[in-house]
Design an enzyme around this catalytic site. Structure first.
Site, PDB file in Angstrom:
ATOM      1  N   HIS A 160       0.845  -1.199   0.000  1.00 50.45           N
ATOM      2  CA  HIS A 160       0.000   0.000   0.000  1.00 50.45           C
ATOM      3  C   HIS A 160       0.879   1.248   0.000  1.00 50.45           C
ATOM      4  CE1 HIS A 160      -3.917  -1.950   1.714  1.00 50.45           C
ATOM      5  NE2 HIS A 160      -3.336  -2.710   0.797  1.00 50.45           N
TER       6      HIS A 160
ATOM      7  N   GLU B 184       0.944   3.966   1.850  1.00 50.93           N
ATOM      8  CA  GLU B 184       1.478   4.406   3.140  1.00 50.93           C
ATOM      9  C   GLU B 184       2.648   3.534   3.578  1.00 50.93           C
ATOM     10  OE1 GLU B 184      -3.055   5.156   3.359  1.00 50.93           O
ATOM     11  OE2 GLU B 184      -1.704   3.712   2.431  1.00 50.93           O
TER      12      GLU B 184
ATOM     13  N   CYS C 129      -6.125   2.227   5.843  1.00 52.14           N
ATOM     14  CA  CYS C 129      -6.741   0.932   6.149  1.00 52.14           C
ATOM     15  C   CYS C 129      -6.136   0.411   7.457  1.00 52.14           C
ATOM     16  CB  CYS C 129      -6.506  -0.046   5.002  1.00 52.14           C
ATOM     17  SG  CYS C 129      -4.830  -0.718   4.939  1.00 52.14           S
TER      18      CYS C 129
ATOM     19  N   CYS D 160      -2.320  -0.328   7.229  1.00 54.06           N
ATOM     20  CA  CYS D 160      -1.515   0.889   7.170  1.00 54.06           C
ATOM     21  C   CYS D 160      -1.548   1.632   8.502  1.00 54.06           C
ATOM     22  CB  CYS D 160      -1.992   1.781   6.032  1.00 54.06           C
ATOM     23  SG  CYS D 160      -1.653   1.057   4.404  1.00 54.06           S
TER      24      CYS D 160
END
Length: 152
Positions: A51, A53, A81, A84
């Site tokens: 992801h 991040e 999420c 993250c």
């Protein structure tokens, strides 16, 4: 628009146009200087943890030579999420600015609410079974015996 958020949005668009992953970008800033920026690369890497991040945190940690990013700020195109969020907590990043809400993400096809529910009660979704607990405790005992470790 905030310049750091603009970079995050540009990252998201770049990743989408390249087919790297979903519409997410992130930027790590320290002392008003951009340390790292990244976008989602789940599709490119076949890595569900890639992801934006997490990619930005990994880059920043590598460039700064440390895992404690408590002197940094994260800008991200969407509310993080659960995975993250965990990475943000572990990196000790104290401030996160996000553009899109959890509801915006859900409307765009990325509904993380089910994962937040799973975290509240993981046994409802996972078959979690303890195994070889004594061996696991031994590993922690060895860790605690090390004098030169970084406590985290």
């Amino acid at each position: 628009m905030n310049k750091e958020m603009q970079i995050a949005c540009d990252e998201a668009l770049q990743g989408m146009q390249s087919g790297d992953g979903g519409p997410f970008g992130a930027v790590v800033v320290r002392n008003d200087v951009v340390i790292a920026s990244a976008h989602n690369e789940v599709l490119k890497s076949n890595d569900p943890t890639a992801h934006a991040e997490i990619n930005a945190i990994r880059k920043a940690s590598h460039l700064l030579g440390k895992f404690d990013l408590s002197d940094c700020i994260l800008y991200t195109t969407c509310y993080p999420c659960p995975m993250c969020m965990g990475a943000i907590f572990w990196a000790r990043i104290p401030t996160v600015y996000y553009a899109s809400s959890m509801d915006d993400a859900a409307e765009g096809g990325f509904d993380d609410r089910v994962f937040y529910e799973m975290i509240r009660n993981p046994e409802s979704s996972l078959d979690l079974r303890p195994l070889d607990a004594e061996k696991g405790k031994e590993v922690f005992s060895k860790w605690q015996a090390k004098e030169d470790r970084a406590l985290y």
